[in-house]
Enzyme design. Structure first.
Site, PDB file in Angstrom:
ATOM      1  N   ASP A 164      51.479  50.189  75.051  1.00  0.00           N
ATOM      2  CA  ASP A 164      50.416  50.800  74.237  1.00  0.00           C
ATOM      3  C   ASP A 164      49.962  49.853  73.124  1.00  0.00           C
ATOM      4  O   ASP A 164      49.909  50.217  71.954  1.00  0.00           O
ATOM      5  CB  ASP A 164      50.908  52.119  73.654  1.00  0.00           C
ATOM      6  CG  ASP A 164      51.303  53.127  74.727  1.00  0.00           C
ATOM      7  OD1 ASP A 164      50.585  54.121  74.896  1.00  0.00           O
ATOM      8  OD2 ASP A 164      52.325  52.906  75.413  1.00  0.00           O
ATOM      9  N   ASP A 182      48.783  51.199  79.043  1.00  0.00           N
ATOM     10  CA  ASP A 182      47.783  51.282  77.983  1.00  0.00           C
ATOM     11  C   ASP A 182      47.566  49.915  77.361  1.00  0.00           C
ATOM     12  O   ASP A 182      48.286  49.503  76.443  1.00  0.00           O
ATOM     13  CB  ASP A 182      48.153  52.328  76.938  1.00  0.00           C
ATOM     14  CG  ASP A 182      47.871  53.750  77.408  1.00  0.00           C
ATOM     15  OD1 ASP A 182      47.408  53.919  78.556  1.00  0.00           O
ATOM     16  OD2 ASP A 182      48.122  54.692  76.628  1.00  0.00           O
ATOM     17  N   TYR A 206      42.600  49.819  75.432  1.00  0.00           N
ATOM     18  CA  TYR A 206      42.017  51.013  74.814  1.00  0.00           C
ATOM     19  C   TYR A 206      40.496  50.940  74.783  1.00  0.00           C
ATOM     20  O   TYR A 206      39.844  51.544  73.927  1.00  0.00           O
ATOM     21  CB  TYR A 206      42.584  51.245  73.410  1.00  0.00           C
ATOM     22  CG  TYR A 206      43.985  51.775  73.442  1.00  0.00           C
ATOM     23  CD1 TYR A 206      44.262  53.121  73.285  1.00  0.00           C
ATOM     24  CD2 TYR A 206      45.066  50.916  73.677  1.00  0.00           C
ATOM     25  CE1 TYR A 206      45.554  53.610  73.340  1.00  0.00           C
ATOM     26  CE2 TYR A 206      46.366  51.390  73.735  1.00  0.00           C
ATOM     27  CZ  TYR A 206      46.603  52.743  73.568  1.00  0.00           C
ATOM     28  OH  TYR A 206      47.881  53.218  73.639  1.00  0.00           O
ATOM     29  N   ASN A 254      47.268  55.990  80.955  1.00  0.00           N
ATOM     30  CA  ASN A 254      46.096  56.862  80.962  1.00  0.00           C
ATOM     31  C   ASN A 254      44.846  56.160  80.456  1.00  0.00           C
ATOM     32  O   ASN A 254      43.728  56.485  80.876  1.00  0.00           O
ATOM     33  CB  ASN A 254      46.367  58.123  80.126  1.00  0.00           C
ATOM     34  CG  ASN A 254      46.795  57.823  78.715  1.00  0.00           C
ATOM     35  OD1 ASN A 254      47.833  57.192  78.487  1.00  0.00           O
ATOM     36  ND2 ASN A 254      46.017  58.271  77.730  1.00  0.00           N
ATOM     37  N   HIS A 313      54.556  55.200  82.663  1.00  0.00           N
ATOM     38  CA  HIS A 313      53.846  55.330  81.389  1.00  0.00           C
ATOM     39  C   HIS A 313      54.225  56.593  80.637  1.00  0.00           C
ATOM     40  O   HIS A 313      54.571  56.548  79.461  1.00  0.00           O
ATOM     41  CB  HIS A 313      52.335  55.283  81.603  1.00  0.00           C
ATOM     42  CG  HIS A 313      51.578  55.272  80.306  1.00  0.00           C
ATOM     43  ND1 HIS A 313      51.687  54.243  79.398  1.00  0.00           N
ATOM     44  CD2 HIS A 313      50.733  56.181  79.735  1.00  0.00           C
ATOM     45  CE1 HIS A 313      50.937  54.492  78.335  1.00  0.00           C
ATOM     46  NE2 HIS A 313      50.353  55.672  78.516  1.00  0.00           N
ATOM     47  N   HIS A 337      52.231  64.359  73.207  1.00  0.00           N
ATOM     48  CA  HIS A 337      52.409  64.286  74.666  1.00  0.00           C
ATOM     49  C   HIS A 337      53.685  64.992  75.137  1.00  0.00           C
ATOM     50  O   HIS A 337      54.289  64.601  76.141  1.00  0.00           O
ATOM     51  CB  HIS A 337      52.428  62.829  75.152  1.00  0.00           C
ATOM     52  CG  HIS A 337      51.144  62.098  74.905  1.00  0.00           C
ATOM     53  ND1 HIS A 337      49.922  62.624  75.194  1.00  0.00           N
ATOM     54  CD2 HIS A 337      50.897  60.860  74.382  1.00  0.00           C
ATOM     55  CE1 HIS A 337      48.968  61.764  74.869  1.00  0.00           C
ATOM     56  NE2 HIS A 337      49.538  60.686  74.366  1.00  0.00           N
ATOM     57  N   HIS A 386      53.249  55.650  76.233  1.00  0.00           N
ATOM     58  CA  HIS A 386      52.436  56.852  76.036  1.00  0.00           C
ATOM     59  C   HIS A 386      52.628  57.481  74.658  1.00  0.00           C
ATOM     60  O   HIS A 386      51.657  57.732  73.955  1.00  0.00           O
ATOM     61  CB  HIS A 386      52.730  57.856  77.143  1.00  0.00           C
ATOM     62  CG  HIS A 386      51.667  58.894  77.339  1.00  0.00           C
ATOM     63  ND1 HIS A 386      50.325  58.610  77.228  1.00  0.00           N
ATOM     64  CD2 HIS A 386      51.743  60.224  77.653  1.00  0.00           C
ATOM     65  CE1 HIS A 386      49.630  59.701  77.478  1.00  0.00           C
ATOM     66  NE2 HIS A 386      50.464  60.696  77.729  1.00  0.00           N
ATOM     67  N   VAL A 387      53.855  57.775  74.273  1.00  0.00           N
ATOM     68  CA  VAL A 387      54.131  58.308  72.936  1.00  0.00           C
ATOM     69  C   VAL A 387      54.225  57.136  71.971  1.00  0.00           C
ATOM     70  O   VAL A 387      55.038  56.228  72.163  1.00  0.00           O
ATOM     71  CB  VAL A 387      55.439  59.125  72.927  1.00  0.00           C
ATOM     72  CG1 VAL A 387      55.750  59.608  71.511  1.00  0.00           C
ATOM     73  CG2 VAL A 387      55.336  60.298  73.884  1.00  0.00           C
ATOM     74  N   HIS A 388      53.423  57.159  70.922  1.00  0.00           N
ATOM     75  CA  HIS A 388      53.304  55.997  70.034  1.00  0.00           C
ATOM     76  C   HIS A 388      54.410  56.006  68.984  1.00  0.00           C
ATOM     77  O   HIS A 388      54.176  56.166  67.776  1.00  0.00           O
ATOM     78  CB  HIS A 388      51.924  55.964  69.385  1.00  0.00           C
ATOM     79  CG  HIS A 388      50.817  55.865  70.376  1.00  0.00           C
ATOM     80  ND1 HIS A 388      49.500  56.149  70.078  1.00  0.00           N
ATOM     81  CD2 HIS A 388      50.831  55.516  71.694  1.00  0.00           C
ATOM     82  CE1 HIS A 388      48.747  55.972  71.161  1.00  0.00           C
ATOM     83  NE2 HIS A 388      49.538  55.595  72.149  1.00  0.00           N
TER      84      HIS A 388
END
Length: 462
Positions: free
Chosen positions: A161, A190, A193, A227, A312, A322, A349-351
């Protein structure tokens, strides 16, 4: 009065029973935005010279690690599809020939995107290579991995990410300056962006490619689709998912028998790496399900003792952000992970950052009520590392109390290193951007699920 004391005791006891998760870090990151770097920043600079190759990146080109895929973009004209390459200290230069294409996305037309396979490389060798042959030439180098074997040391970096903010640059710089050098980077999805900008601004794919070139041109990045790679925009007339990602980033999926570039496997040194697609169909009888079912029996733990999975969307996540999005995939595939003793699963996915205990949740059968994760020696450790630094910022809201399965969690940006020592031991460290390059915010020794199956999952550093 005695009854009140008893009730209070029971209440406190229940809180202890259900709140005995691991560590929620006391480190408090100063709250601040994550603004993008200006497009005139030096990290986005277009290389000098007519039609100079840019956005150069390499990835593994086969299952065994004896091939690479070299990719780059030329903007003004097609230019040369040839890659010159040679072993260090060798006078014999070889050639490989690739292909190039452009694509359109809404009101954007890409440059000429080149992909070239270099095959039949020697293990454990430094190669130099040149792209832009005959016009503006640019030279880079890479190391091939050691021959596949159970006791070959090998070190992987991990980022997810990333985006293209000031924090993204800190993360990549921190990774580059880590004294424990990653030899290959496992990227858990990711990338640019671009889809968060108006009209899915695909020039942001170009700027991101130039930003990460300082690493991607010199060591393979193993790609996982997230995503933000979907770029599904029917209102813009763009109804084909993953168009920019698949045009720009190749994977060796065909070599591992996969029908799509989003799920595949590779071997690298002592590791067998399975990449899964959280945003492609994965239910029973789908191509991904069928492929994975046939993939696990191929893993030879006497040859590649370390079994690593990339995806992801995390299966175990104690942040509000999420929350439970990976649950349906977990229900489908977790029994296979436990049966085959996967060592570690990395997700994004989870930042934020989180590491789990070795747990599984496979006993539930609708009527038995067994719906809580339990300690499981055969289960993997699940690590969420979607903390690269993108413009959406950190996920700071955590579920409370901390679940028992959560060993360590912290909302900070950073990267990780997974350093395999031999068939039995690997050392893992997570590095937050705010610390010195050698400082680990969380760490543990991994004991291989097959060759040294003892539980040390909760040993961590702070």
């Amino acid at each position: 009065m005695d009854s009140v004391v008893v009730v209070l005791f029971m209440l406190l006891n229940s809180l202890v029973m259900f709140s005995n998760g691991g560590i929620t870090s006391k480190y408090v990151r100063k709250f601040e935005g994550t603004p993008d770097m200006p497009l005139d920043s030096d990290v986005f600079q277009v290389p000098c010279g007519y039609n100079a190759p840019q956005q150069v990146h390499i990835t593994q080109g086969d299952v065994e690690g004896k091939a690479v895929i070299v990719s780059w973009v030329t903007q003004e004209a097609t230019g040369s599809n040839t890659v010159l390459y040679w072993r260090e200290n060798s006078c014999k230069k070889l050639q490989a020939h690739g292909k190039s294409k452009t694509y359109k996305f809404y009101n954007y037309t890409s440059g000429h995107i080149h992909h070239c396979f270099i095959r039949n490389l020697e293990y454990d060798t430094k190669y130099h290579y040149v792209v832009g042959v005959g016009q503006t030439e640019r030279q880079f180098w890479f190391f091939t991995p050691p021959e596949i074997g159970p006791d070959v040391p090998y070190t992987f970096g991990l980022i997810g990410d990333l985006g293209q903010t000031f924090d993204s640059n800190l993360t990549l710089t921190h990774y580059e300056n880590n004294p424990t050098k990653g030899q290959t980077l496992l990227y858990v999805g990711d990338l640019s962006y671009a889809d968060t900008y108006p009209n899915h601004d695909n020039t942001r794919w170009d700027s991101w490619g130039r930003f990460v070139e300082r690493s991607t041109a010199y060591q393979p990045w193993i790609w996982t689709a997230g995503n933000h790679e979907l770029d599904f925009a029917p209102k813009l007339g763009e109804a084909k998912p993953f168009k920019p990602f698949t045009r720009r980033y190749r994977t060796p999926h065909k070599a591992s028998g996969s029908t799509e570039s989003f799920w595949y496997s590779i071997k690298r040194g002592p590791a067998y790496i399975i990449v899964l697609a959280s945003y492609s169909a994965y239910g029973k009888y789908t191509p991904q399900y069928t492929w994975l079912e046939e993939e696990f029996p191929k893993v030879n733990r006497t040859e590649t003792p370390w079994l690593i999975v990339l995806m992801h969307s995390p299966w175990y996540n104690s942040y509000d952000y999420h929350y439970m999005e990976g649950e349906t995939m977990r229900v489908m595939y977790e029994p296979w992970f436990v049966k085959n003793k996967v060592d570690v699963v990395f997700a994004g996915h989870v930042h934020a950052y989180e590491r789990s205990e070795r747990i599984s949740n496979i006993a539930y059968n609708v009527v038995n009520g067994l719906c809580s994760p339990v300690k499981d020696q055969s289960a993997p450790v699940y690590i969420t590392i979607g903390d690269g630094g993108n413009l959406e910022g950190l996920a700071t809201n955590m579920t409370e109390p901390q679940p028992k399965y959560s060993a360590f969690r912290e909302a900070s940006f950073g990267h990780a290193i997974f350093s395999i020592k031999n068939r039995t031991h690997a050392y893992y460290g997570w590095h937050r951007n705010q610390d010195g390059y050698a400082v680990k915010g969380d760490s543990m020794w991994f004991h291989n699920r097959v060759w040294h199956p003892i539980d040390k999952s909760s040993s961590s550093g702070s």
